[in-house]
Design an enzyme around this catalytic site. Structure first.
Site, PDB file in Angstrom:
ATOM      1  N   GLN A 163       0.838  -1.194   0.000  1.00 37.35           N
ATOM      2  CA  GLN A 163       0.000   0.000   0.000  1.00 37.35           C
ATOM      3  C   GLN A 163       0.882   1.258   0.000  1.00 37.35           C
ATOM      4  O   GLN A 163       0.576   2.248  -0.667  1.00 37.35           O
ATOM      5  CB  GLN A 163      -0.923  -0.007   1.222  1.00 37.35           C
ATOM      6  CG  GLN A 163      -1.974  -1.107   1.192  1.00 37.35           C
ATOM      7  CD  GLN A 163      -2.995  -0.938   0.098  1.00 37.35           C
ATOM      8  OE1 GLN A 163      -3.338   0.189  -0.278  1.00 37.35           O
ATOM      9  NE2 GLN A 163      -3.487  -2.048  -0.441  1.00 37.35           N
ATOM     10  N   ARG A 172       0.252   9.033  -9.461  1.00 33.02           N
ATOM     11  CA  ARG A 172      -1.008   8.297  -9.328  1.00 33.02           C
ATOM     12  C   ARG A 172      -1.902   8.902  -8.257  1.00 33.02           C
ATOM     13  O   ARG A 172      -3.055   9.260  -8.504  1.00 33.02           O
ATOM     14  CB  ARG A 172      -0.700   6.828  -9.011  1.00 33.02           C
ATOM     15  CG  ARG A 172      -1.867   6.002  -8.529  1.00 33.02           C
ATOM     16  CD  ARG A 172      -1.344   4.645  -8.045  1.00 33.02           C
ATOM     17  NE  ARG A 172      -2.387   3.823  -7.464  1.00 33.02           N
ATOM     18  CZ  ARG A 172      -2.790   3.905  -6.200  1.00 33.02           C
ATOM     19  NH1 ARG A 172      -2.267   4.812  -5.391  1.00 33.02           N
ATOM     20  NH2 ARG A 172      -3.729   3.094  -5.744  1.00 33.02           N
ATOM     21  N   GLY A 196     -12.655  -1.689  -3.832  1.00 26.54           N
ATOM     22  CA  GLY A 196     -11.287  -2.107  -3.569  1.00 26.54           C
ATOM     23  C   GLY A 196     -10.548  -0.986  -2.880  1.00 26.54           C
ATOM     24  O   GLY A 196      -9.557  -0.459  -3.392  1.00 26.54           O
ATOM     25  N   GLU A 248     -18.604  -8.319  -5.251  1.00 24.76           N
ATOM     26  CA  GLU A 248     -19.515  -9.285  -5.846  1.00 24.76           C
ATOM     27  C   GLU A 248     -20.452  -9.894  -4.805  1.00 24.76           C
ATOM     28  O   GLU A 248     -21.456 -10.516  -5.165  1.00 24.76           O
ATOM     29  CB  GLU A 248     -18.737 -10.411  -6.532  1.00 24.76           C
ATOM     30  CG  GLU A 248     -17.943  -9.990  -7.748  1.00 24.76           C
ATOM     31  CD  GLU A 248     -16.551  -9.480  -7.421  1.00 24.76           C
ATOM     32  OE1 GLU A 248     -15.766  -9.254  -8.354  1.00 24.76           O
ATOM     33  OE2 GLU A 248     -16.230  -9.301  -6.208  1.00 24.76           O
ATOM     34  N   GLU A 262      -9.435   2.355  -8.026  1.00 25.62           N
ATOM     35  CA  GLU A 262      -8.193   2.315  -8.798  1.00 25.62           C
ATOM     36  C   GLU A 262      -8.077   0.897  -9.338  1.00 25.62           C
ATOM     37  O   GLU A 262      -7.412   0.053  -8.747  1.00 25.62           O
ATOM     38  CB  GLU A 262      -7.003   2.676  -7.905  1.00 25.62           C
ATOM     39  CG  GLU A 262      -5.780   3.188  -8.671  1.00 25.62           C
ATOM     40  CD  GLU A 262      -5.005   2.110  -9.385  1.00 25.62           C
ATOM     41  OE1 GLU A 262      -5.507   1.588 -10.407  1.00 25.62           O
ATOM     42  OE2 GLU A 262      -3.902   1.787  -8.947  1.00 25.62           O
ATOM     43  N   GLU A 271      -4.917  -8.441 -13.447  1.00 27.43           N
ATOM     44  CA  GLU A 271      -5.505  -8.611 -12.114  1.00 27.43           C
ATOM     45  C   GLU A 271      -7.030  -8.700 -12.161  1.00 27.43           C
ATOM     46  O   GLU A 271      -7.677  -9.020 -11.180  1.00 27.43           O
ATOM     47  CB  GLU A 271      -5.091  -7.503 -11.141  1.00 27.43           C
ATOM     48  CG  GLU A 271      -3.597  -7.427 -10.911  1.00 27.43           C
ATOM     49  CD  GLU A 271      -3.216  -6.307  -9.962  1.00 27.43           C
ATOM     50  OE1 GLU A 271      -4.111  -5.722  -9.326  1.00 27.43           O
ATOM     51  OE2 GLU A 271      -2.019  -6.012  -9.858  1.00 27.43           O
ATOM     52  N   SER A 276     -14.520  -6.520 -11.569  1.00 29.06           N
ATOM     53  CA  SER A 276     -15.179  -6.228 -10.292  1.00 29.06           C
ATOM     54  C   SER A 276     -15.747  -4.816 -10.286  1.00 29.06           C
ATOM     55  O   SER A 276     -16.811  -4.559  -9.709  1.00 29.06           O
ATOM     56  CB  SER A 276     -14.185  -6.404  -9.138  1.00 29.06           C
ATOM     57  OG  SER A 276     -13.780  -7.754  -9.019  1.00 29.06           O
TER      58      SER A 276
END
Length: 343
Positions: A163, A172, A196, A248, A262, A271, A276
């Protein structure tokens, strides 16, 4: 109907043109028979099933467990229903397939809508899911990802080290901050879902921009760190709820006006986070809601790098040894060379 099943629908019937098992002739006469075939959705004893009848009699061996089956459209008036094997193997497989022939496109569309609705009811059967609760049935995530891969993926993102690497990518992080703060008119007084959420940094940005409430959804153990970080910013924390679970699977108390995430992996799609993100859109976003980001582009160009080529090629030099403890390794040099460049 047994109220404990939680399945709200009464029995639902559709008249079909024909039905048959794949690679089976046991019902080959059904399409030419003058009697119709009836597909009946029912929930006897709390189990949601699709059962087929002809002349008011149940056709043995054709019943389908809606909770463990999938329905695919083969054409305008033909579909395929596959049932998951109930064997002990951990590998997901399908033991039986039933082809369904409809009389027209409208009936096909109505049947697919009914099947989807019954599957949703199976997921929520008998349970009033509070905010953040997770349904027990398989989700779309389970169907797309191997359990072992998911475990490694969430373990990786559950570590503060990784992280930190992302937070220290100032291009970013700064771009996301600017996108949120400079568009605070979109966030002020709105409900936001952070898909996420990771450390919760985007949720905090959204709260800074005046969001009415933010639901930070994070499936990894990072959710616990996000709670600590958000709690340490009390002026914003009262408008942020951290939910540990997959988008989900979790249920939210309300729809979102804005999704923020992101989701970009290497070459955008790596990924599979984008999937998702789209599922979260379909599940949580109000009509005409906004997504940050909403567009992704992939730019590719061929290039040549002599130094990189030499660096990778040198890794295979090990296999050019002709006397490695008396063994000639050169027969494997070509394979090793190709292997390094295949990465």
């Amino acid at each position: 109907m047994d109220d404990s099943s939680g399945l709200k629908h009464k029995e639902l019937e559709f008249t079909l043109a024909a039905v048959s098992q794949l690679s089976s002739s046991s019902l080959s006469s059904s399409s030419s028979s003058s009697s119709s075939v009836i597909a009946r959705f029912s929930a006897d004893s709390g189990v949601a099933e699709l059962r087929f009848h002809r002349d008011s009699e149940f056709i043995d061996g054709f019943n389908v467990d809606i909770g463990t089956s999938q329905l695919f459209k083969l054409g305008p008036v033909q579909s395929l229903c596959v049932s998951e094997s109930s064997g002990a193997s951990k590998e997901k497989s399908y033991s039986r397939a039933v082809t369904i022939q409809f009389r027209n496109e409208d009936e096909s569309r109505d049947f697919h809508s009914a099947f989807e609705q019954w599957q949703k009811d199976v997921i929520q059967a008998g349970i009033h899911l509070p905010n953040g609760a997770i349904a027990a049935s398989k989700s779309k995530f389970d169907y797309k990802i191997e359990p072992s891969s998911a475990k490694m993926y969430f373990h990786y993102y559950g570590q503060l080290l990784h992280q930190q690497n992302m937070l220290q990518d100032y291009v970013r992080t700064g771009t996301y901050y600017a996108a949120v703060i400079e568009n605070r008119v979109d966030f002020t007084g709105r409900v936001v879902v952070d898909v996420g959420a990771g450390s919760g940094i985007l949720s905090l940005f959204a709260a800074q921009a005046g969001a009415k409430h933010v639901y930070a959804v994070e499936a990894s153990e990072m959710a616990e760190y996000a709670r600590k970080l958000i709690a340490g910013n009390p002026a914003l924390a009262q408008r942020i709820t951290v939910i540990k679970g997959k988008v989900e699977e979790v249920e939210l108390a309300e729809k979102a006006d804005i999704l923020i995430s992101e989701p970009m992996g290497t070459l955008l799609v790596n990924e599979r986070m984008l999937e998702s993100y789209i599922i979260a859109r379909d599940r949580f976003l109000v009509p005409n809601g906004k997504m940050f980001p909403s567009i992704g582009r992939i730019h590719m160009a061929p290039f040549s790098d002599e130094y990189l080529f030499v660096e990778i090629a040198n890794k295979a030099l090990f296999w050019q040894q002709q006397n490695y403890y008396g063994v000639d390794l050169t027969p494997l040099y070509g394979s090793a060379f190709q292997g390094y460049f295949s990465q």
